[in-house]
Design an enzyme around this catalytic site. Structure first.
Site, PDB file in Angstrom:
ATOM      1  CD  GLU A 199      -3.043  -1.051   2.177  1.00 35.22           C
ATOM      2  OE1 GLU A 199      -2.968  -0.171   3.051  1.00 35.22           O
ATOM      3  OE2 GLU A 199      -4.000  -1.834   2.092  1.00 35.22           O
ATOM      4  CD  GLU A 387      -3.991  -5.885   3.891  1.00 36.04           C
ATOM      5  OE1 GLU A 387      -4.820  -5.052   4.305  1.00 36.04           O
ATOM      6  OE2 GLU A 387      -2.765  -5.761   3.993  1.00 36.04           O
TER       7      GLU A 387
END
Ligand code: GBH
Length: 481
Positions: A199, A387
């Site tokens: 991320e 995720e």
């Protein structure tokens, strides 16, 4: 075909008989027809859970681990919820066997975990801490002994505090590549799947521009954009280093929370708008990786603040990947319009529903569109959901149960939408639920629980939640109902 239970079948027969007795003509589909296809996933689809080093390990000062930016940040007053830190977290540094056992009980085929860079290189570069490496060797061996395939993220935000300038310094990207290459060399005989970074926005913008995450800076755009560039450069150099240190066939990718744009209505024009939004809305990060350059629109948009880069940077940044990992939680709705960019983002009303974390708005179709937009735009060979999951205000009942029906709702709906992507032949290879355990939720400390196992942070006792029982069933059947 879905199996009709005896009870449902009995009910259907009784209802049909009643209708027939009343002399009403039955619609054709009401009897003797399949009630719908089960949402089965392809054979070999991988079911997993994800965790991250600083969120679960604890053992912050043990066996020679050096401090990370998150140790520094969480120990700075006012930065995290009630001053919570990752000093102990889930104590997985000592309890990893127990945690892997939980994973085994779920029937997990894979686990995504990350490595604490400063556990292995306490100063970020140079001297190796053998005890740190030994820990990851033990974890990997324990996973393999339980027939769980490790997927390893090299960097999930815990940056060695000793690196001068952190991500503001281009040398950090090179230090990352050295570290990633070293880990790949030492684990690559047993680990076949590596992710570079997790991320980009979170460790660049949120850390250096918004200041909500470590190191908590609020730099002007020009400097913040350079931090972004150093982030993607680290990824690119990392890909090269991992490949150079592992056997042929090792799969290399990343885990990215690309902004997911969902067409507000599923018509060709809005679908096209979502695609344009996906490119522009991820221009500093995933788009740059996939296209091997910055979009002109991005550079123009940033103007004098645009990132500066060296001629060869994009040779690394644009390295072809074996897979793209997408961390998907929330949707952004867009519609087509006549602006230069061709899309407009819809502002959600204040009544828009969310899970326990206010940012976690609910729009399960984001998981379908996340996959579809990325695959349609860039023809990636393989996608994983690295995720997906949610927070819930979990409580333990007097009977010792955690009945997180809201989490089951969230997961069921997302997996149903993921199945649509699979059914349409998008190359989705696996799904990692965030998270195996409640853990240190960054700036939210321990106030937000994302696990499918409840953790009592006073005793470190783990309790499987209803969602764990539910996920176990999904995995066993390889389908979601
Ligand atoms: C992921 O981030 C992380 O990879 C993982 O470590 C984390 O535990 C998990 O999700 C759950 O959060 O407070 O409104 O400013 C997801 C992306 C980016 C979502 C930061 C929360 C803060 C929003 N996250 N964001 S806000």
């Amino acid at each position: 075909m879905k199996n009709v239970t005896r009870r449902e079948f009995g009910k259907t027969v009784a209802a049909a008989a009643a209708v027939a007795a009343a002399g009403i003509a039955l619609p054709k589909f009401a009897f003797g027809e399949p009630l719908g296809e089960a949402r089965r996933f392809p054979k070999g689809f991988l079911w997993g859970c994800a965790t991250a080093s600083y969120q679960v390990e604890g053992g912050a000062q043990e066996d020679g681990r050096g401090p990370s930016n998150w140790d520094v940040f969480s120990h700075t007053p006012g930065k995290t919820y009630q001053g919570d830190t990752g000093d102990v977290a889930d104590d997985s540094y000592h309890r990893y066997r127990e945690d892997i056992h939980l994973a085994h009980n779920l029937g997990l085929q894979t686990m995504r975990m990350s490595i604490s860079w400063s556990r292995v290189f306490p100063s970020g570069t140079g001297q190796v801490n053998q005890k740190g490496l030994d820990y990851y060797n033990r974890v990997v061996d324990e996973l393999l002994a339980n027939h769980i395939t490790p997927y390893i993220t090299m960097f999930h935000w815990d940056l060695p505090a000793a690196l001068p300038g952190g991500w503001q310094n281009r040398d950090t990207s090179k230090a990352f590549a050295d570290y990633a290459g070293y880990m790949a060399k030492h684990l690559g005989d047993r680990v076949n799947h590596f992710m570079t970074t997790n991320e980009f926005t979170c460790f660049t913008d949120l850390g250096y521009k918004v200041g909500q995450f470590a190191p908590g800076l609020k730099l002007p755009d020009r400097e913040a954009n350079q931090v972004r560039h150093n982030g993607i450069l680290a990824h690119g150099l990392g890909v090269q280093a991992i490949r150079a240190n592992t056997p042929h066939g090792t799969q290399v990718g990343l885990a990215e929370n690309a902004n997911v744009f969902v067409p507000v209505i599923e018509t060709p024009e809005h679908i096209e708008a979502a695609r344009k939004a996906t490119r522009f809305g991820n221009a500093p990060f995933l788009t740059a990786l996939m296209e091997g350059s910055y979009m002109n629109e991005y550079l123009e948009h940033e103007g004098a603040n645009a990132p500066r880069f060296e001629a060869n940077d994009f040779r690394a940044i644009g390295s072809p990947l074996d897979f793209v990992g997408l961390n998907i939680y929330t949707p952004t709705y867009v519609r087509a319009d006549h602006s230069a960019l061709g899309f407009m983002v819809e502002q959600p009303p204040t009544s828009y529903p969310h899970m326990a974390s206010p940012w976690l708005t609910i729009g399960p179709e984001c998981i379908y569109w996340g996959v579809r937009n990325v695959c349609d735009l860039w023809k990636v060979p393989a996608v994983y959901i690295t995720e997906n999951g949610c927070s819930s205000d979990d409580v333990v009942t007097p009977e010792g149960r955690v009945e997180d029906t809201d989490r089951v709702m969230y997961l069921r709906n997302h997996l149903t939408q993921l199945h649509r992507a699979v059914a349409e032949n998008y190359p989705v290879k696996g799904y990692f639920l965030w998270s195996l355990l409640d853990n240190f939720e960054w700036a939210d400390g321990y106030s937000k629980r994302f696990g499918i196992h409840y953790v009592d942070f006073k005793t470190q006792k783990r309790i499987p939640k209803l969602s764990a029982e539910w996920y176990r069933e999904v995995i066993a059947k390889n389908e979601v109902e």
